[in-house]
Enzyme design. Structure first.
Site, PDB file in Angstrom:
ATOM      1  N   SER A  65       0.796  -1.235   0.000  1.00  0.00           N
ATOM      2  CA  SER A  65       0.000   0.000   0.000  1.00  0.00           C
ATOM      3  C   SER A  65       0.828   1.286   0.000  1.00  0.00           C
ATOM      4  O   SER A  65       0.266   2.366  -0.199  1.00  0.00           O
ATOM      5  CB  SER A  65      -0.928   0.025   1.213  1.00  0.00           C
ATOM      6  OG  SER A  65      -1.942  -0.922   1.059  1.00  0.00           O
ATOM      7  N   LYS A  68       0.381   3.508  -2.882  1.00  0.00           N
ATOM      8  CA  LYS A  68      -0.855   4.261  -3.150  1.00  0.00           C
ATOM      9  C   LYS A  68      -0.691   5.782  -3.256  1.00  0.00           C
ATOM     10  O   LYS A  68      -1.245   6.393  -4.170  1.00  0.00           O
ATOM     11  CB  LYS A  68      -1.915   3.901  -2.096  1.00  0.00           C
ATOM     12  CG  LYS A  68      -2.396   2.448  -2.205  1.00  0.00           C
ATOM     13  CD  LYS A  68      -3.220   2.047  -0.997  1.00  0.00           C
ATOM     14  CE  LYS A  68      -3.751   0.627  -1.087  1.00  0.00           C
ATOM     15  NZ  LYS A  68      -4.449   0.223   0.161  1.00  0.00           N
ATOM     16  N   TYR A 190      -2.891  -2.987 -10.494  1.00  0.00           N
ATOM     17  CA  TYR A 190      -2.843  -2.702  -9.052  1.00  0.00           C
ATOM     18  C   TYR A 190      -2.063  -3.791  -8.315  1.00  0.00           C
ATOM     19  O   TYR A 190      -1.202  -3.494  -7.476  1.00  0.00           O
ATOM     20  CB  TYR A 190      -4.279  -2.577  -8.505  1.00  0.00           C
ATOM     21  CG  TYR A 190      -4.339  -2.526  -6.991  1.00  0.00           C
ATOM     22  CD1 TYR A 190      -4.004  -1.364  -6.291  1.00  0.00           C
ATOM     23  CD2 TYR A 190      -4.708  -3.657  -6.257  1.00  0.00           C
ATOM     24  CE1 TYR A 190      -4.039  -1.343  -4.895  1.00  0.00           C
ATOM     25  CE2 TYR A 190      -4.752  -3.637  -4.874  1.00  0.00           C
ATOM     26  CZ  TYR A 190      -4.404  -2.479  -4.193  1.00  0.00           C
ATOM     27  OH  TYR A 190      -4.429  -2.461  -2.816  1.00  0.00           O
ATOM     28  N   TYR A 242      -4.672   4.386   7.694  1.00  0.00           N
ATOM     29  CA  TYR A 242      -6.020   3.800   7.770  1.00  0.00           C
ATOM     30  C   TYR A 242      -6.755   4.235   9.037  1.00  0.00           C
ATOM     31  O   TYR A 242      -6.716   5.409   9.379  1.00  0.00           O
ATOM     32  CB  TYR A 242      -5.946   2.264   7.687  1.00  0.00           C
ATOM     33  CG  TYR A 242      -5.158   1.789   6.509  1.00  0.00           C
ATOM     34  CD1 TYR A 242      -5.558   2.109   5.216  1.00  0.00           C
ATOM     35  CD2 TYR A 242      -3.999   1.060   6.652  1.00  0.00           C
ATOM     36  CE1 TYR A 242      -4.835   1.689   4.116  1.00  0.00           C
ATOM     37  CE2 TYR A 242      -3.264   0.634   5.567  1.00  0.00           C
ATOM     38  CZ  TYR A 242      -3.695   0.957   4.302  1.00  0.00           C
ATOM     39  OH  TYR A 242      -2.973   0.553   3.232  1.00  0.00           O
ATOM     40  N   VAL A 260       1.252  -3.710   3.897  1.00  0.00           N
ATOM     41  CA  VAL A 260       0.947  -4.941   4.621  1.00  0.00           C
ATOM     42  C   VAL A 260       2.122  -5.933   4.650  1.00  0.00           C
ATOM     43  O   VAL A 260       2.105  -6.895   5.416  1.00  0.00           O
ATOM     44  CB  VAL A 260      -0.358  -5.539   4.029  1.00  0.00           C
ATOM     45  CG1 VAL A 260      -0.066  -6.314   2.759  1.00  0.00           C
ATOM     46  CG2 VAL A 260      -1.100  -6.352   5.021  1.00  0.00           C
TER      47      VAL A 260
HETATM   48  O1  DON Z   1      -4.592  -4.830  -1.808  1.00  0.00           O
HETATM   49  C1  DON Z   1      -4.079  -5.383  -0.849  1.00  0.00           C
HETATM   50  O2  DON Z   1      -4.743  -5.920   0.029  1.00  0.00           O
HETATM   51  C2  DON Z   1      -2.559  -5.351  -0.749  1.00  0.00           C
HETATM   52  N1  DON Z   1      -1.973  -5.514  -2.022  1.00  0.00           N
HETATM   53  C3  DON Z   1      -2.088  -4.055  -0.153  1.00  0.00           C
HETATM   54  C4  DON Z   1      -2.756  -3.745   1.183  1.00  0.00           C
HETATM   55  C5  DON Z   1      -1.867  -3.060   2.156  1.00  0.00           C
HETATM   56  O3  DON Z   1      -0.686  -2.959   2.008  1.00  0.00           O
HETATM   57  C6  DON Z   1      -2.550  -2.602   3.399  1.00  0.00           C
HETATM   58  N2  DON Z   1      -1.576  -2.010   4.285  1.00  0.00           N
HETATM   59  N3  DON Z   1      -1.300  -2.052   5.363  1.00  0.00           N
END
Ligand code: DON
Length: 320
Positions: A65, A68, A190, A242, A260
Site C-alpha cells: 500500500s 498508493k 494494481y 487507515y 501490509v
Molecule cells: O490490496 C491489498 O490488500 C494489498 N496488495 C495491499 C494492502 C496493504 O498494504 C494494506 N496495508 N497495510
C-alpha cells in the site's frame, strides 16, 4: 570522529525494538507469510542526500500500500484534481483498508489510501495509458527511489490468485461507474504495483524525494511536481495509516503510509524521509515496530508537524 546524532539514535532504537515480537505477519496474500519476522530495518534519508541506516536495510520486500500515494500523485498530474475528485474522495474512512464500502451519496471510495480508492486511481491511469500503465508506474517509482526497481513475480501471482476481496471491490466500483469497463485489467496493474520490490533505503529516499519538493535528493531528478507533493502529503497525513490515522497524527504527526508486507514510510516536510521494515503487523495492518520507532524518533527530534521544536521545518537543519 563522534557518531552522528541521528545515526546513534536509530541504532539505539533498532536495538531497543529488535526483541519486540508483538504483531502478526500478513498471510491473506499467501506469499507474504514467508517473510522473516525477526528482520528489522530503519533508514533515514535527508533532503541534503545523507543516509542513516540500521538493521536489514538491504532486505527487499514488496511495497504494497505504500504504492498508493505515489499512484495518486501520478493520477493528479495526468488528470488534474477536479477529474480525480470525481472518482475518489479525500476523507478518512475510519474503516479498515480493505472495507467493501463506498461514500454515501457519491458512490466514490472515501480516499485513495484504502484499497477501493487505490484501485480506482490505478483504473484511471489504466484507462489513459492501457498496457503501458505498469511500466509507467515502475518508471516513476524508480525515479523517486533513485534506482531501477523491479517486481516480485511470486507475490504478484500469489495476490492475483487469491485477491477475491479486491476483485469484489473492483466490480463494485465498476457497478457504480467509478472505474472503466476493463476493471480486471486495472486490478492486474494494481496487484503488480503492490508487488514492486523496495528496501527500507529505497523507501526512505522516496520519502526524501517528497520532503524535497518532488526532487530526488540523490540524483537531482524530478519525480513529482510541487503542487502534487502537497496533495500527496495531505492525504498521507489524514488517511495514510487507515483507521489508525488519527492516533498517528496525534502521536507522530507527519504524513505517512504503511504497507501490509511491513513497510512504513514517513515524511518530515523539507527535511527527511523515514522508512522502517518489520513484518509483524498490528490489527489494523500497520507494522508494530514501525509505528513505535517513528513515534520515538518524532518525540526525540521534535519531528511532529506541530511540535514547537519543529519551527518552520527548520529545526533539523542544525543537525543535517
Ligand atoms: O490490496 C491489498 O490488500 C494489498 N496488495 C495491499 C494492502 C496493504 O498494504 C494494506 N496495508 N497495510
Amino acid at each position: 570522529m563522534d557518531k552522528h546524532e541521528l545515526q546513534a539514535a536509530i541504532e539505539h532504537l533498532h536495538d531497543r525494538w529488535h526483541p519486540c515480537q508483538e504483531g502478526e505477519i500478513a498471510t491473506y496474500i499467501p506469499e507474504l507469510s514467508k517473510a522473516n519476522p525477526d528482520e528489522f530495518a530503519i533508514s533515514l534519508a535527508t533532503t541534503s542526500g545523507r543516509l542513516f541506516e540500521a538493521g536489514n536495510c538491504d532486505r527487499a520486500f514488496t511495497i504494497q500500500s505504500i504504492s498508493k500515494p505515489f499512484t495518486f500523485g501520478m493520477a493528479l498530474e495526468a488528470f488534474g484534481q477536479q477529474r480525480v475528485s470525481g472518482h475518489v474522495g479525500v476523507e478518512p474512512s475510519g474503516d479498515a483498508f480493505n472495507a467493501i464500502e463506498l461514500q454515501n451519496g457519491t458512490n466514490r471510495p472515501h480516499n485513495p489510501m484504502i484499497n477501493s480508492g487505490a484501485i480506482t486511481v490505478t483504473a484511471l491511469l489504466h484507462e489513459k495509458y492501457g498496457d503501458e500503465t505498469f511500466e509507467m508506474i515502475l518508471d516513476r517509482f524508480s525515479t523517486a527511489a533513485g534506482r531501477r526497481l523491479s517486481m516480485d513475480q511470486d507475490v504478484y501471482e500469489s495476490e492475483h490468485r487469491t485477491g477475491h476481496r479486491n476483485r469484489a471491490i473492483a466490480h463494485l466500483l465498476l457497478n457504480f461507474g467509478m472505474v472503466h469497463s476493463e476493471a480486471e485489467k486495472a486490478l492486474d496493474v494494481y496487484f503488480r504495483q503492490c508487488s514492486i520490490l523496495v528496501t527500507s533505503r529505497d523507501l526512505a529516499v522516496m520519502g526524501a524525494t517528497l520532503a524535497n519538493m518532488g526532487n530526488n535528493p540523490l540524483t537531482g531528478n524530478s519525480a513529482f511536481d510541487l503542487a502534487t507533493v502537497k496533495s500527496m502529503m495531505a492525504i498521507m497525513f489524514t488517511c495514510g495509516m487507515y483507521d489508525y490515522s488519527g492516533e498517528w497524527a496525534y502521536r507522530v504527526g507527519v504524513p505517512a503510509k504503511s504497507g501490509v508486507s511491513g513497510g512504513v514510510l514517513a515524511v518530515v516536510n523539507r527535511q527527511l524521509g523515514i522508512a522502517t521494515y518489520s513484518a509483524r503487523l498490528d490489527a489494523r495492518g500497520n507494522s508494530h515496530r514501525g509505528i513505535e520507532v517513528c513515534a520515538e524518533l518524532a518525540n526525540s527530534f521534535g519531528l511532529h508537524s506541530f511540535d514547537c521544536l519543529n519551527m518552520g521545518s527548520s529545526f533539523l537543519d542544525t543537525l543535517l
